[in-house]
Enzyme design. Sequence first.
Site, PDB file in Angstrom:
ATOM      1  N   ASP A 186       0.845  -1.187   0.000  1.00 24.41           N
ATOM      2  CA  ASP A 186       0.000   0.000   0.000  1.00 24.41           C
ATOM      3  C   ASP A 186       0.881   1.238   0.000  1.00 24.41           C
ATOM      4  OD1 ASP A 186      -1.763   2.087   0.393  1.00 24.41           O
ATOM      5  OD2 ASP A 186      -2.962   1.051   1.904  1.00 24.41           O
ATOM      6  N   GLY A 209      -4.967   2.425   7.861  1.00 23.22           N
ATOM      7  CA  GLY A 209      -6.010   1.787   8.647  1.00 23.22           C
ATOM      8  C   GLY A 209      -5.778   0.291   8.786  1.00 23.22           C
TER       9      GLY A 209
END
Length: 287
Positions: A186, A209
């Site tokens: 990510d 997150g």
Amino acid sequence: MALDHSLVGVASDPVERTWRAGDVIVYALGVGAGAADPTEELAFTTENTAGVELRVLPTFAVLAAQARTGRRLGDFDPARLVHAEQAFELHAPLPVDGRVQVVSTVTGIADKGSGALVSTENTATDAETGKLLVTSRSGVFIRGEGGFGRSGPASDDWRLPERAPDEQVRYRTRPEQALLYRLSGDRNPLHSDPAFAARGGFDRPILHGLCTYGFTGRALLHALCSSDSGGSDPDRFDAMSGRFTKPVLPGQELVVSIWGDGDGAALFRTATDDGTVVIDRGRVRFH
């Protein structure tokens, strides 16, 4: 064009996703494994320790069920997108070396007034056997994309227990935690680029997150899934869900509060050490 509502209910073509032992280890390190005591989580962080078999953290299931389908949700500023909720179910133990076929379906786009909640379900099927390994459900909130007048389903009946937690687990994230976690794939600059984070309304880059989710999953694994031979058994971990409520800054301490909710089930909530709730409405199933 704003959001592409025609995507709702349409499954993507299957996309192959692979991982190896090194990916499993990098992920474990990215969600804090071994930080407190490197010897306690060798089963998740090394592949060549005598007498220790490499295992896969259950929350790696979310990454296993991710794949680039080539489909776009629409035209919007990516700095205005945040992860809102995440759930997964394991149908079989995750292998250390895996090759799966991932199919992704947008299951809904709900108007939340100030923005839109886009819900997606991904399935990861073993490429060799055709056996379903993971079902992953996620939601992203995109600010400024609401106003189209279609609401989503009602919230579930999760209630905070009116008693002290049965157990609490504390983990401190590292100042460079987001830079470690991004090695798992990510590379969203919201978590590394101060200028990009400012466009999203943040004073500095925030933690992914799913990194907070991974820290929480480790806490649940160690608290609820002990093995007869000692340590924790990821094969006993069945499912996990939660809603992201506030961002975490790298370096903050996380406090995971756990309440038993019947045989093989528990509720949880994750907060920072100042009491700010960052994952709410948490559920976990295990056996």
